[in-house]
Design a protein around this motif. Structure first.
Motif, PDB file in Angstrom:
ATOM      1  N   ARG A   1       0.832  -1.214   0.000  1.00 13.19           N
ATOM      2  CA  ARG A   1       0.000   0.000   0.000  1.00 13.19           C
ATOM      3  C   ARG A   1       0.866   1.264   0.000  1.00 13.19           C
ATOM      4  O   ARG A   1       0.507   2.261  -0.632  1.00 13.19           O
ATOM      5  CB  ARG A   1      -0.915  -0.002   1.225  1.00 13.19           C
ATOM      6  N   TRP A   2       1.978   1.236   0.700  1.00 19.01           N
ATOM      7  CA  TRP A   2       2.867   2.395   0.690  1.00 19.01           C
ATOM      8  C   TRP A   2       3.419   2.637  -0.704  1.00 19.01           C
ATOM      9  O   TRP A   2       3.453   3.773  -1.184  1.00 19.01           O
ATOM     10  CB  TRP A   2       4.010   2.184   1.675  1.00 19.01           C
ATOM     11  N   ALA A   3       3.844   1.583  -1.372  1.00 18.92           N
ATOM     12  CA  ALA A   3       4.349   1.732  -2.734  1.00 18.92           C
ATOM     13  C   ALA A   3       3.255   2.230  -3.679  1.00 18.92           C
ATOM     14  O   ALA A   3       3.510   3.035  -4.578  1.00 18.92           O
ATOM     15  CB  ALA A   3       4.901   0.396  -3.225  1.00 18.92           C
ATOM     16  N   LEU A   4       2.026   1.780  -3.471  1.00 22.55           N
ATOM     17  CA  LEU A   4       0.909   2.226  -4.305  1.00 22.55           C
ATOM     18  C   LEU A   4       0.658   3.724  -4.123  1.00 22.55           C
ATOM     19  O   LEU A   4       0.503   4.462  -5.108  1.00 22.55           O
ATOM     20  CB  LEU A   4      -0.340   1.426  -3.951  1.00 22.55           C
ATOM     21  N   LEU A   5       0.600   4.182  -2.881  1.00 20.99           N
ATOM     22  CA  LEU A   5       0.369   5.597  -2.624  1.00 20.99           C
ATOM     23  C   LEU A   5       1.487   6.462  -3.200  1.00 20.99           C
ATOM     24  O   LEU A   5       1.240   7.545  -3.745  1.00 20.99           O
ATOM     25  CB  LEU A   5       0.233   5.843  -1.125  1.00 20.99           C
ATOM     26  N   TYR A   6       2.701   5.988  -3.085  1.00 18.73           N
ATOM     27  CA  TYR A   6       3.838   6.748  -3.630  1.00 18.73           C
ATOM     28  C   TYR A   6       3.731   6.849  -5.143  1.00 18.73           C
ATOM     29  O   TYR A   6       3.946   7.927  -5.727  1.00 18.73           O
ATOM     30  CB  TYR A   6       5.147   6.072  -3.219  1.00 18.73           C
ATOM     31  N   ALA A   7       3.416   5.736  -5.799  1.00 19.33           N
ATOM     32  CA  ALA A   7       3.300   5.751  -7.258  1.00 19.33           C
ATOM     33  C   ALA A   7       2.152   6.641  -7.719  1.00 19.33           C
ATOM     34  O   ALA A   7       2.278   7.369  -8.712  1.00 19.33           O
ATOM     35  CB  ALA A   7       3.102   4.322  -7.769  1.00 19.33           C
ATOM     36  N   GLU A   8       1.015   6.624  -7.009  1.00 15.25           N
ATOM     37  CA  GLU A   8      -0.107   7.496  -7.373  1.00 15.25           C
ATOM     38  C   GLU A   8       0.262   8.965  -7.228  1.00 15.25           C
ATOM     39  O   GLU A   8      -0.105   9.800  -8.067  1.00 15.25           O
ATOM     40  CB  GLU A   8      -1.323   7.157  -6.519  1.00 15.25           C
ATOM     41  N   HIS A   9       0.984   9.291  -6.169  1.00 12.16           N
ATOM     42  CA  HIS A   9       1.404  10.683  -5.950  1.00 12.16           C
ATOM     43  C   HIS A   9       2.352  11.142  -7.057  1.00 12.16           C
ATOM     44  O   HIS A   9       2.215  12.269  -7.584  1.00 12.16           O
ATOM     45  CB  HIS A   9       2.073  10.800  -4.584  1.00 12.16           C
ATOM     46  N   GLU A  10       3.301  10.304  -7.425  1.00  7.89           N
ATOM     47  CA  GLU A  10       4.245  10.675  -8.469  1.00  7.89           C
ATOM     48  C   GLU A  10       3.548  10.812  -9.818  1.00  7.89           C
ATOM     49  O   GLU A  10       3.837  11.733 -10.589  1.00  7.89           O
ATOM     50  CB  GLU A  10       5.356   9.619  -8.550  1.00  7.89           C
ATOM     51  N   ALA A  11       2.609   9.906 -10.121  1.00  8.13           N
ATOM     52  CA  ALA A  11       1.884   9.987 -11.391  1.00  8.13           C
ATOM     53  C   ALA A  11       1.045  11.252 -11.460  1.00  8.13           C
ATOM     54  O   ALA A  11       0.966  11.911 -12.507  1.00  8.13           O
ATOM     55  CB  ALA A  11       1.004   8.753 -11.567  1.00  8.13           C
ATOM     56  N   ALA A  12       0.397  11.636 -10.357  1.00 10.21           N
ATOM     57  CA  ALA A  12      -0.403  12.859 -10.342  1.00 10.21           C
ATOM     58  C   ALA A  12       0.471  14.087 -10.586  1.00 10.21           C
ATOM     59  O   ALA A  12       0.074  15.018 -11.314  1.00 10.21           O
ATOM     60  CB  ALA A  12      -1.138  12.981  -9.004  1.00 10.21           C
ATOM     61  N   GLY A  13       1.650  14.112 -10.012  1.00  8.53           N
ATOM     62  CA  GLY A  13       2.550  15.239 -10.229  1.00  8.53           C
ATOM     63  C   GLY A  13       3.015  15.362 -11.670  1.00  8.53           C
ATOM     64  O   GLY A  13       3.080  16.470 -12.227  1.00  8.53           O
ATOM     65  N   LYS A  14       3.323  14.236 -12.289  1.00 10.52           N
ATOM     66  CA  LYS A  14       3.762  14.268 -13.686  1.00 10.52           C
ATOM     67  C   LYS A  14       2.636  14.717 -14.613  1.00 10.52           C
ATOM     68  O   LYS A  14       2.849  15.485 -15.564  1.00 10.52           O
ATOM     69  CB  LYS A  14       4.294  12.897 -14.100  1.00 10.52           C
ATOM     70  N   LEU A  15       1.417  14.244 -14.367  1.00 16.56           N
ATOM     71  CA  LEU A  15       0.293  14.679 -15.187  1.00 16.56           C
ATOM     72  C   LEU A  15       0.036  16.173 -15.026  1.00 16.56           C
ATOM     73  O   LEU A  15      -0.275  16.864 -15.999  1.00 16.56           O
ATOM     74  CB  LEU A  15      -0.963  13.887 -14.802  1.00 16.56           C
ATOM     75  N   LYS A  16       0.140  16.672 -13.821  1.00 15.92           N
ATOM     76  CA  LYS A  16      -0.066  18.105 -13.580  1.00 15.92           C
ATOM     77  C   LYS A  16       0.938  18.941 -14.358  1.00 15.92           C
ATOM     78  O   LYS A  16       0.587  19.970 -14.963  1.00 15.92           O
ATOM     79  CB  LYS A  16       0.033  18.405 -12.088  1.00 15.92           C
ATOM     80  N   ASP A  17       2.206  18.516 -14.370  1.00 13.37           N
ATOM     81  CA  ASP A  17       3.244  19.281 -15.062  1.00 13.37           C
ATOM     82  C   ASP A  17       3.095  19.203 -16.576  1.00 13.37           C
ATOM     83  O   ASP A  17       3.223  20.214 -17.278  1.00 13.37           O
ATOM     84  CB  ASP A  17       4.622  18.790 -14.629  1.00 13.37           C
ATOM     85  N   GLN A  18       2.819  18.022 -17.103  1.00 14.70           N
ATOM     86  CA  GLN A  18       2.788  17.856 -18.549  1.00 14.70           C
ATOM     87  C   GLN A  18       1.517  18.425 -19.173  1.00 14.70           C
ATOM     88  O   GLN A  18       1.525  18.816 -20.339  1.00 14.70           O
ATOM     89  CB  GLN A  18       2.938  16.370 -18.905  1.00 14.70           C
ATOM     90  N   LEU A  19       0.409  18.446 -18.438  1.00 17.33           N
ATOM     91  CA  LEU A  19      -0.836  18.987 -18.971  1.00 17.33           C
ATOM     92  C   LEU A  19      -1.069  20.435 -18.571  1.00 17.33           C
ATOM     93  O   LEU A  19      -2.113  21.003 -18.933  1.00 17.33           O
ATOM     94  CB  LEU A  19      -2.018  18.133 -18.499  1.00 17.33           C
ATOM     95  N   ASN A  20      -0.132  21.021 -17.813  1.00 22.56           N
ATOM     96  CA  ASN A  20      -0.251  22.414 -17.357  1.00 22.56           C
ATOM     97  C   ASN A  20      -1.562  22.638 -16.599  1.00 22.56           C
ATOM     98  O   ASN A  20      -2.313  23.592 -16.858  1.00 22.56           O
ATOM     99  CB  ASN A  20      -0.159  23.378 -18.546  1.00 22.56           C
ATOM    100  N   LEU A  21      -1.840  21.757 -15.662  1.00 28.23           N
ATOM    101  CA  LEU A  21      -3.069  21.842 -14.877  1.00 28.23           C
ATOM    102  C   LEU A  21      -2.862  22.745 -13.676  1.00 28.23           C
ATOM    103  O   LEU A  21      -1.739  22.882 -13.160  1.00 28.23           O
ATOM    104  CB  LEU A  21      -3.498  20.443 -14.408  1.00 28.23           C
ATOM    105  N   SER A  22      -3.947  23.360 -13.242  1.00 27.49           N
ATOM    106  CA  SER A  22      -3.868  24.223 -12.068  1.00 27.49           C
ATOM    107  C   SER A  22      -3.793  23.426 -10.768  1.00 27.49           C
ATOM    108  O   SER A  22      -3.325  23.930  -9.755  1.00 27.49           O
ATOM    109  CB  SER A  22      -5.080  25.163 -12.020  1.00 27.49           C
ATOM    110  N   ALA A  23      -4.273  22.211 -10.787  1.00 28.81           N
ATOM    111  CA  ALA A  23      -4.237  21.349  -9.596  1.00 28.81           C
ATOM    112  C   ALA A  23      -3.907  19.924 -10.036  1.00 28.81           C
ATOM    113  O   ALA A  23      -4.205  19.522 -11.165  1.00 28.81           O
ATOM    114  CB  ALA A  23      -5.572  21.382  -8.849  1.00 28.81           C
ATOM    115  N   ALA A  24      -3.298  19.179  -9.130  1.00 30.07           N
ATOM    116  CA  ALA A  24      -2.937  17.799  -9.445  1.00 30.07           C
ATOM    117  C   ALA A  24      -4.187  16.943  -9.557  1.00 30.07           C
ATOM    118  O   ALA A  24      -5.123  17.083  -8.771  1.00 30.07           O
ATOM    119  CB  ALA A  24      -2.012  17.241  -8.364  1.00 30.07           C
ATOM    120  N   PRO A  25      -4.235  16.055 -10.539  1.00 31.64           N
ATOM    121  CA  PRO A  25      -5.410  15.179 -10.683  1.00 31.64           C
ATOM    122  C   PRO A  25      -5.415  14.079  -9.632  1.00 31.64           C
ATOM    123  O   PRO A  25      -4.424  13.860  -8.924  1.00 31.64           O
ATOM    124  CB  PRO A  25      -5.246  14.608 -12.090  1.00 31.64           C
ATOM    125  N   GLU A  26      -6.541  13.401  -9.547  1.00 26.12           N
ATOM    126  CA  GLU A  26      -6.663  12.238  -8.677  1.00 26.12           C
ATOM    127  C   GLU A  26      -6.338  10.985  -9.489  1.00 26.12           C
ATOM    128  O   GLU A  26      -6.958  10.739 -10.525  1.00 26.12           O
ATOM    129  CB  GLU A  26      -8.068  12.144  -8.095  1.00 26.12           C
TER     130      GLU A  26
END
Length: 411
Positions: free
Chosen positions: A98-123
């Motif tokens: 579960r810790w690895a899952l939460l970490y991977a979800e957090h990292e994926a949300a950050g990358k999507l926010k940066d690449q799509l120029n979003l105002s907030a990180a997605p879920e």
């Protein structure tokens, strides 16, 4: 075998009856019990002899209970010990997963926010259990992504939700993922009416759904210091693979119950008196004469000059002219914008403010269409792959469109 003893009893000479020959006398059991019990005064009368010997003092042993418990645990069978050890190990493995899952979800949300120029990180929600085995295989079965408030031209999309399947990971482990490639993606885009009312209507025009592909705009617009009621119908359609556009028609602005303005150059468009105002012109000779005194208006009504001159000189002829069943309909067909600027006094006689008419002249069809436009386009995704809209429909809460994508890469 022992032979029974015959008990011989001694007879009393004073007994009135001699003992019966052969009878055996039995002892009383209560007397025997009384002889066995100690006398109650013996303990009271006996002297206290005190302790026999003084025993040396030793501290109490508080570890006897714990030693006893350890002995009981040591007595558990080997199978029970194995099951307990397996349960503890499984709990640690689940926590690590579960810790690895939460970490991977957090990292994926950050990358999507940066690449799509979003105002907030997605879920980002990665489905499936366990997660670490999927990472070792470098392939995820399903990933849920929800992006709120996506900017799309003049409006913002309330929510973009997508389900990605067959996701190939890039990287060596859960803490070193560098990107992913989505094989298939299916989602939904929502443009809510609440957002449109706030961003387009400025709290004066509200949008509501009507049917499968129609949106109704109702409200007021400020024009030259007057609140003019606005009505418009917008038909929703898909444009290309990423866009949604609106075809706005039947736009109408009501100036109280006096007149109606429809932007455009067709004969039915422009500024026209309402039926109530046209009937008032027919009933009141002063307004009728003011209208007929303008030669341009008389010509558009199709009246000969001689008939107009007679009507202006004679009230009887005027009543015959304005009492015709066609007169009210002919007056309603007049486009007053053509003569409003040259004859401002006529507008005042009809109850219209010339400044209001000047403001309406600036509200052309393109201006109103741009003001009420609901068009938007999906933002372009980075990298290769294709994303497109499908099946755009109008729902109760807003405009919804299905999204499909293939071969989308991130990172």
């Amino acid at each position: 075998m022992r032979s029974p003893h015959r008990m011989v009893t001694t007879t009393d000479s004073n007994s009135p009856q001699p003992p019966i020959s052969g009878a055996v006398s039995r002892p009383n059991p209560y007397d025997e019990l009384a002889e066995l019990a100690p006398h109650p005064l013996d303990d009271f009368l006996a002297e206290d002899s005190g302790p026999a010997e003084d025993e040396p003092w030793s501290p109490p042993n508080h570890r006897r209970g714990s030693r006893r418990r350890r002995n009981r645990f040591a007595g558990l069978p080997f199978l029970a010990k194995t099951l307990v050890a397996l349960a503890v190990g499984a709990a640690f493995l689940v926590l690590a997963d579960r810790w690895a899952l939460l970490y991977a979800e957090h990292e994926a949300a950050g990358k999507l926010k940066d690449q799509l120029n979003l105002s907030a990180a997605p879920e980002v929600d990665i489905e499936g259990f366990p997660f670490l085995t999927q990472v070792l295989d470098q392939r995820l079965d399903q990933v849920e992504v929800t992006v709120p408030d996506v900017a799309a031209d003049r409006v913002s999309l309330a929510k973009v939700s997508a389900t990605a399947t067959d996701v190939t990971l890039k990287g060596d482990g859960p803490t070193s993922l560098t990107g992913a490639v989505i094989d298939k993606m299916h989602g939904e885009v929502l443009l809510s009416f609440d957002d449109m009312n706030r961003e387009l209507g400025a709290s004066q025009v509200t949008f509501t759904g009507h049917g499968r592909d129609q949106v109704l705009a109702r409200g007021t617009l400020p024009v030259a210091g007057h609140d003019v009621k606005v009505r418009a119908d917008a038909h929703i359609e898909r444009v290309g693979v990423r866009g949604v556009a609106t075809d706005i028609d039947r736009m109408r602005l009501d100036i109280g119950d006096l007149a109606t303005y429809r932007p455009g150059a067709r004969p039915s468009e422009g500024l026209h008196l309402s039926r109530k105002s046209a009937a008032r012109v027919a009933d009141e000779s002063g307004r009728a004469k003011a209208l007929l005194a303008v030669p341009t208006i008389a010509h558009r009504l199709g009246l000969p000059d001689a008939v107009v001159r007679e009507a202006l000189r004679s009230d009887a002829k005027l009543n015959d002219l304005t009492g015709s069943p066609r007169f009210v309909d002919d007056v309603m067909r007049l486009n007053l914008l053509d003569v409003a600027m040259d004859h401002p006094e006529l507008l005042r006689r009809l109850g219209l403010d010339p400044a209001l008419l000047k403001g309406l002249d600036g509200l052309t069809r393109p201006v109103l269409v741009d003001r009420l436009s609901l068009a938007f386009q999906l933002p372009e995704l980075p990298g290769q792959g294709a994303v497109g809209l499908r099946d755009v429909t109008v729902r109760r809460d807003g405009i919804r469109a299905e999204v499909e994508g293939y071969g989308i890469g991130f990172g």
